[in-house]
Design a protein around this motif. Structure first.
Motif, short mmCIF file in Angstrom:
data_model
loop_
_atom_site.label_atom_id
_atom_site.label_comp_id
_atom_site.label_asym_id
_atom_site.label_seq_id
_atom_site.Cartn_x
_atom_site.Cartn_y
_atom_site.Cartn_z
N LYS A 1 -2.69 -3.25 -2.63
CA LYS A 1 -1.56 -3.30 -1.99
C LYS A 1 -0.47 -2.66 -2.55
O LYS A 1 0.54 -1.83 -2.10
CB LYS A 1 -1.47 -4.44 -0.96
N GLU A 2 0.15 -3.41 -3.72
CA GLU A 2 1.18 -2.89 -4.42
C GLU A 2 1.13 -1.54 -4.85
O GLU A 2 2.17 -0.90 -4.46
CB GLU A 2 1.25 -3.88 -5.78
N GLU A 3 0.06 -1.09 -5.33
CA GLU A 3 0.15 0.40 -5.92
C GLU A 3 0.33 1.31 -4.62
O GLU A 3 1.04 2.28 -4.54
CB GLU A 3 -1.11 0.90 -6.77
N ALA A 4 -0.31 0.75 -3.43
CA ALA A 4 -0.36 1.80 -2.21
C ALA A 4 0.87 1.68 -1.74
O ALA A 4 1.56 2.90 -1.24
CB ALA A 4 -1.35 1.00 -1.16
N ALA A 5 1.53 0.57 -1.58
CA ALA A 5 2.89 0.54 -1.03
C ALA A 5 3.88 1.36 -1.90
O ALA A 5 4.74 2.16 -1.36
CB ALA A 5 3.39 -1.07 -1.11
N SER A 6 3.81 1.28 -3.19
CA SER A 6 4.60 2.12 -4.08
C SER A 6 4.31 3.64 -3.81
O SER A 6 5.32 4.32 -3.61
CB SER A 6 4.55 1.77 -5.65
N GLU A 7 3.34 4.07 -3.56
CA GLU A 7 2.88 5.64 -3.23
C GLU A 7 3.47 5.92 -1.86
O GLU A 7 3.98 6.97 -1.60
CB GLU A 7 1.57 5.72 -3.45
N TYR A 8 3.18 5.02 -0.79
CA TYR A 8 3.70 5.31 0.48
C TYR A 8 5.39 5.59 0.44
O TYR A 8 5.89 6.42 1.18
CB TYR A 8 3.40 4.33 1.32
N SER A 9 5.76 4.50 -0.35
CA SER A 9 7.46 4.76 -0.50
C SER A 9 7.83 6.04 -1.10
O SER A 9 8.95 6.72 -0.67
CB SER A 9 7.92 3.50 -1.23
#
Length: 230
Positions: A156-164
């Motif tokens: 989730k952390e990596e996913a949120a960063s990429e979406y941002s």
């Protein structure tokens, strides 16, 4: 009356000294100068030769090679798109043969997107991470797909960063950008990172108030304690 104007030239000896110094410099350094000029000419010639004999022909071959794989991708024949058929190479072969060309770089995007749709999320991450382009719109899309792959892997952390990153990469896209930012905010919220979630939701409210996500964003901000934010 003598009206001759004196120009006060350099003394004759100074002229001779200057000429002697220039001559001595050339005698002492002519070999180095000529070698330096030769290296420059070789470099320029090498660059032009590489462009004319290697780079441009490779670009053309790579563009031809990727064409059929793109057709398979558009038809959702993803395994053929990746691996090719008996005649035409797939994206993976284009990458190995023409890496460094524009088509070779684009093949990383297609390969990552293909693996994502096939459910092979680790390979999707591998190829999407290796892709980059100067086109902000395409880069935003690739980054969002990388977010999808990380999300499917439970990262989730990596996913949120990429979406941002995706949401901020091409801000004039008032359809996709708020969606990417919302996904980032929702994941941050699920991780208990409320400040980061509020930041994402607030950007949506301020920049994309008429988007689908913008119309409902107040309720997400309200449940995080933000009321009547501007």
């Amino acid at each position: 009356m003598d009206t001759t104007i004196e120009h006060n030239p350099l003394p004759h000896n100074d002229d001779n000294d200057m000429l002697r110094k220039v001559g001595n410099y050339w005698e002492d350094n002519n070999k180095k100068i000529l070698i330096g000029l030769g290296i420059i000419l070789l470099l320029v010639g090498g660059i032009l030769a590489y462009k004319n004999l290697v780079s441009e022909p490779n670009e053309e071959k790579a563009s031809e090679a990727i064409f059929r794989a793109q057709e398979y991708f558009s038809k959702d024949s993803l395994k053929l798109a990746l691996n090719g058929d008996n005649i035409n190479p797939g994206f993976l072969k284009v990458i190995s043969r023409y890496d460094g060309t524009k088509a070779g770089k684009l093949a990383h995007f297609y390969a990552g997107a293909s693996y994502l749709r096939l459910g092979d999320f680790n390979n999707a991450v591998k190829y999407l991470k290796d892709f980059s382009t100067d086109s902000k719109q395409i880069q935003a899309r690739a980054t969002s797909l990388l977010g999808d792959a990380y999300s499917e892997l439970g990262k989730k952390e990596e996913a949120a960063s990429e979406y941002s990153k995706a949401g901020k990469a091409f801000e004039v896209d008032d359809y996709n950008s708020p969606e990417y930012l919302f996904r980032a905010g929702y994941l941050y919220e699920s991780l208990g990172k409320n400040k980061e979630a509020i930041d994402m939701y607030t950007i949506i409210k301020q920049k994309y108030p008429r988007s689908e996500r913008g119309n409902e964003i107040d309720k997400y901000l309200a449940r995080l304690g933000v009321v009547n934010s501007k």
